[in-house]
Design a protein around this motif. Structure first.
Motif, PDB file in Angstrom:
ATOM      1  N   ILE A 129       0.846  -1.201   0.000  1.00  0.00           N
ATOM      2  CA  ILE A 129       0.000   0.000   0.000  1.00  0.00           C
ATOM      3  C   ILE A 129       0.880   1.250   0.000  1.00  0.00           C
ATOM      4  CG2 ILE A 129      -1.603   1.362   1.396  1.00  0.00           C
ATOM      5  CD1 ILE A 129      -2.842  -1.339   2.307  1.00  0.00           C
ATOM      6  N   ALA A 132       2.450   1.638  -3.487  1.00  0.00           N
ATOM      7  CA  ALA A 132       1.465   2.033  -4.492  1.00  0.00           C
ATOM      8  C   ALA A 132       1.063   3.488  -4.289  1.00  0.00           C
ATOM      9  CB  ALA A 132       0.240   1.123  -4.425  1.00  0.00           C
ATOM     10  N   ALA A 133       0.973   3.921  -3.021  1.00  0.00           N
ATOM     11  CA  ALA A 133       0.576   5.295  -2.738  1.00  0.00           C
ATOM     12  C   ALA A 133       1.657   6.264  -3.199  1.00  0.00           C
ATOM     13  CB  ALA A 133       0.299   5.473  -1.246  1.00  0.00           C
ATOM     14  N   PRO A 137      -1.549   6.028  -8.402  1.00  0.00           N
ATOM     15  CA  PRO A 137      -2.468   4.961  -8.775  1.00  0.00           C
ATOM     16  C   PRO A 137      -2.447   4.637 -10.270  1.00  0.00           C
ATOM     17  CG  PRO A 137      -3.679   6.998  -8.352  1.00  0.00           C
ATOM     18  CD  PRO A 137      -2.223   7.292  -8.101  1.00  0.00           C
ATOM     19  N   THR A 142       0.755  -0.684  -9.545  1.00  0.00           N
ATOM     20  CA  THR A 142       0.261  -1.714  -8.642  1.00  0.00           C
ATOM     21  C   THR A 142       1.067  -2.984  -8.819  1.00  0.00           C
ATOM     22  OG1 THR A 142      -1.932  -0.795  -8.875  1.00  0.00           O
ATOM     23  CG2 THR A 142      -1.795  -2.998  -7.968  1.00  0.00           C
ATOM     24  N   LEU A 215      -5.531  -3.388  -3.324  1.00  0.00           N
ATOM     25  CA  LEU A 215      -5.075  -2.055  -3.718  1.00  0.00           C
ATOM     26  C   LEU A 215      -6.143  -1.350  -4.550  1.00  0.00           C
ATOM     27  CD1 LEU A 215      -1.327  -2.782  -4.557  1.00  0.00           C
ATOM     28  CD2 LEU A 215      -2.259  -1.636  -2.563  1.00  0.00           C
ATOM     29  N   LEU A 220      -6.130   2.460  -5.228  1.00  0.00           N
ATOM     30  CA  LEU A 220      -4.734   2.629  -5.620  1.00  0.00           C
ATOM     31  C   LEU A 220      -4.396   1.826  -6.877  1.00  0.00           C
ATOM     32  CD1 LEU A 220      -3.186   2.397  -2.069  1.00  0.00           C
ATOM     33  CD2 LEU A 220      -3.188   4.415  -3.520  1.00  0.00           C
TER      34      LEU A 220
ATOM     35  N   GLU B 374      -5.604  12.396  -3.498  1.00  0.00           N
ATOM     36  CA  GLU B 374      -6.048  12.733  -2.147  1.00  0.00           C
ATOM     37  C   GLU B 374      -6.439  14.216  -2.120  1.00  0.00           C
ATOM     38  OE1 GLU B 374      -5.267  14.206   1.798  1.00  0.00           O
ATOM     39  OE2 GLU B 374      -3.565  14.150   0.410  1.00  0.00           O
TER      40      GLU B 374
END
Lengths: 278, 492
Positions: A129, A132-133, A137, A142, A215, A220, B374
């Motif tokens: 995670i 991927a962050a 995305p 991924t 994900l 993501l 975000e």
């Protein structure tokens, strides 16, 4: 000779055969599905929102009036691709690291393996995670994230195998006749450690498919409107009470794919188990 | 005998049981200090802690609060406020003219104050006597009272503000119906009734607990289970299940905000106004309302919500026109369409909304690539003009100036498009100085016509305020700013 014995043993493992059949079914769906379903997975129909399964839409429609069957089928491509590609990348790079670390040993081995240990210290999903962050995305990122977190597992397995194999007579014999290091590694060692690797590949693929779904569920993974089983579940989550078919079918698909790879992995483990070889 | 004692203490316990309201919000309020706060959700809690000089009624009229009455001089530059007497802050200090002067000057001068913009026209705050304050403006500023009905008008205890400094937001002290007890970040904020509140008999509940539930489904589940007494907002998909629940009330009413699409006019495809118009022509506002909001959003083509000054019912809401879009594309030399990236914050409703835009634009051959980032990143990118198009709206203010001035003027702090039109600037500046409502409204309509043709922003709909509440909750006032005012609320 040994190969055919392994195949025979695998085929006599009923659950493994079931897993193989399910996998073949999913693969066929991914390859031929788009020909069989009359809808595009991205075609919206704002006049047919969240219709329950019917003859027209066997799996019903989603929150934008898209055919859930078409999306599950197309999602199989994304999920299987993500699972297989990421594990393949992890196998190649992790395997290479394990090979050279195990074969050459010394400080080289220590540094590489401590690095792998450091990566393994993080929980699998947490690291995936985070990666991927950071990468942003997309499907490629991924797969990259999953490959990176899977890689140390392969490195460890390969190194361990190489450590036991490299003292065997056939390696010493190859060295005595003047074979180069790379030739010993690729021609002699790799075929002899292939068994556990194949088993791990199958089990890791199951994990990778689950990780991709996770994900995507978190937003993501693939970006909308491209369907992936995980992102379908994410969109469907809020409609669990009102339109359960939206989450049921992608959920079943994830279950089947992961189950199939796990069964195959189990079957392969038994098939390659040297203790059953006598 | 023992049993009797038990029974009596049980009855006494019931009679003395605390009444608590638990409020489910969609975010954890970042800062409870009105001077440094810039999140909509902060105001939910602040309005219980602090009284303001004036408040907003359900009809959007300005009503007295800590200021009992006021006189505005003919020039529109001098305001004289008569203050309520005998009001005390939660720390026991007295509210008077000096406190008002302290608060306004704190908002105007504190380093990092978010209120500087709306108070930039204040020249001087003078204490006339203990309960009279005179505020002089540099020039006439029609939205001034509306500004004082929000965070700039919230009165904090000067003693506490000096004591805590930057940390005041974690130790808030006001004159409001509820006082601060404790907070655990991302978990809860606990407030208790202010027993010496200046309005006798209020508040009617003992305790108010705010809890953040960012996930729509979790928020709803807490309401359904009774763990939350009231939640806001309710996700569109859940409106029916709240409405049909015999234990719950659903309140929906038009808010003050607007939603739509920012287009970056400084670079990329949308530097070309023809392409902006082409994309706008593909939008079907009725479809968006029906598919995403289940008929609870109001399709619109302007920043001012119905009921607020500046709302012009004569301004038409454009229909989807694919052939016009194709013609405009051909005019712009892109008969086959073009592609752009649409930025959006994550979340199921926004994801669905972005895909509806995508499907509609595709009908004219315009390809939209959706990029979910975000919320903080989204604001950062739009601030820096590092995007092509973005889904971003505004929660709204009661005075029309608050919905347009900072967004559409050259270099405005919320002008995400980079749009600059001297004529629009002139009109918006003029509208601020005029006190006559009709004349002001006419100027806004004129400015809006120019903006609608330049299209730095495509206004698409006004969201509704949605509140789901237990039927035990009574006398909740419904104010279009969406803030739940609990001072007179009862729990049955």
């Amino acid at each position: 000779m040994m190969r055919s014995k392994a195949v025979r043993r695998f085929l006599s493992h009923p659950l493994a055969v079931v897993g193989l059949l399910v996998l073949l079914l999913l693969l066929m769906m991914a390859l031929l599905g788009p020909v069989m379903v009359p809808y595009s997975p991205e075609k919206t129909d704002f006049d047919a929102l969240q219709r329950p399964p019917s003859q027209k839409h066997l799996f019903g429609t989603d929150e934008l009036g898209r055919d859930v069957l078409a999306r599950v089928i197309f999602g199989a491509r994304i999920s299987l691709t993500a699972g297989l590609v990421s594990v393949f990348v992890a196998l190649v790079f992790g395997g290479a690291i394990g090979l050279v670390a195990g074969y050459y040993g010394g400080n080289f081995d220590r540094v590489l393996m401590r690095l792998m240990d450091a990566m393994l210290a993080f929980p699998f999903l947490v690291l995936a995670i985070a990666l991927a962050a950071v990468l942003g995305p997309s499907l490629q990122n991924t797969m990259l994230a999953i490959a990176v977190v899977t890689l140390p597992i392969f490195a460890r397995i390969v190194r361990g195998q190489v450590l036991t194999e490299k003292t065997r007579e056939y390696v010493q014999a190859a060295r005595a006749v003047g074979a180069k290091d790379w030739s010993i590694l690729i021609r002699h060692l790799v075929p002899n450690i292939a068994g556990p690797l194949i088993v791990q590949t199958s089990l890791s693929t199951a994990n990778a498919i689950l990780a991709e779904a996770t994900l995507s569920f978190l937003g993501l993974g693939v970006q909308p409107p491209t369907p992936s089983w995980g992102s379908m579940l994410n969109a469907a989550r809020g409609y669990l009470a009102y339109a359960p078919w939206m989450s049921l079918f992608p959920g079943v698909a994830i279950f089947l794919a992961v189950f199939a790879f796990n069964l195959i992995g189990d079957g392969l483990r038994d098939a390659f188990d040297p203790r059953l070889n006598r | 005998m023992k049993k009797l004692v038990l029974l009596i203490s049980l009855i006494a316990g019931l009679a003395l049981a605390k009444t608590t309201i638990t409020v489910g919000l969609d975010a954890d309020p970042p800062n409870l200090d009105p001077v440094f706060s810039n999140a909509l959700v902060d105001r939910q809690v602040q309005n219980q802690l602090y009284d303001k000089l004036v408040d907003l009624g359900s009809d959007l009229k300005i009503i007295p609060m800590l200021a009992q009455s006021w006189i505005v001089e003919e020039s529109g530059t001098v305001y004289v406020f008569k203050l309520r007497q005998g009001v005390k802050f939660h720390d026991g200090t007295e509210f008077d003219a000096n406190a008002v002067k302290f608060n306004l000057e704190r908002s105007m001068t504190a380093e990092g104050s978010r209120r500087k913009g709306e108070l930039s026209l204040v020249k001087e705050v003078k204490v006339v006597d203990k309960y009279t304050v005179q505020v002089t403006l540099k020039s006439a500023f029609a939205p001034f009272l509306a500004v004082l009905s929000d965070r700039s008008g919230m009165m904090v205890s000067p003693t506490a503000a000096q004591k805590y400094g930057k940390d005041f937001g974690n130790n808030p002290v006001g004159t409001g119906p509820f006082k601060f007890v404790e907070r655990k970040r991302q978990d809860k904020i606990v407030l208790a009734a202010n027993e010496s509140y200046w309005q006798r008999g209020l508040p009617k509940v003992d305790e108010l607990i705010y809890r953040p539930f960012p996930d729509d489904d979790v928020r709803l589940a807490n309401l359904l289970s009774g763990a939350a007494t009231v939640i806001s907002p309710v996700a569109p998909k859940d409106l029916n299940s709240v409405r049909s629940n015999p234990d719950l009330n659903l309140f929906t009413f038009p808010g003050l905000g607007h939603q739509g699409v920012w287009l970056n006019v400084t670079k990329g495809a949308f530097a070309n106004p023809v392409l902006r118009r082409a994309f706008a022509a593909t939008i079907n506002r009725e479809t968006i309302d029906r598919v995403v909001f289940l008929g609870t959003a109001l399709p619109s083509n302007g920043p001012f919500a119905p009921g607020s000054l500046g709302y012009d019912p004569k301004i038409a809401v454009p229909k989807q026109d694919i052939s016009l879009a194709k013609k405009l594309l051909a005019d712009a030399g892109k008969p086959g369409g073009f592609s752009f990236t649409l930025l959006t914050a994550p979340g199921p409703v926004l994801t669905q909304l972005a895909q509806v835009y995508q499907a509609m634009a595709a009908e004219a051959g315009i390809q939209i690539k959706i990029e979910q980032v975000e919320f903080g990143t989204l604001l950062d990118k739009t601030d820096k003009k590092d995007y092509e198009a973005a889904l971003l709206g505004w929660s709204g203010r009661s005075d029309p100036d608050g919905n347009i001035y900072d967004f559409m003027r050259c270099g405005g702090p919320l002008n995400s498009s980079g749009y600059c039109n001297a004529k629009v600037d002139q009109l918006l500046n003029r509208a601020r100085t005029i006190r006559l409502a009709e004349a002001r409204a006419a100027i806004y309509s004129e400015a809006l016509k120019i903006i609608q043709s330049d299209l730095p922003y495509i206004y698409v709909y006004h969201p509704q305020i949605t509140i789901g509440a237990s039927k035990r909750l009574a006398a909740l006032p419904l104010v279009p700013d969406g803030i739940l005012r609990f001072k007179s609320v009862e729990v049955k």
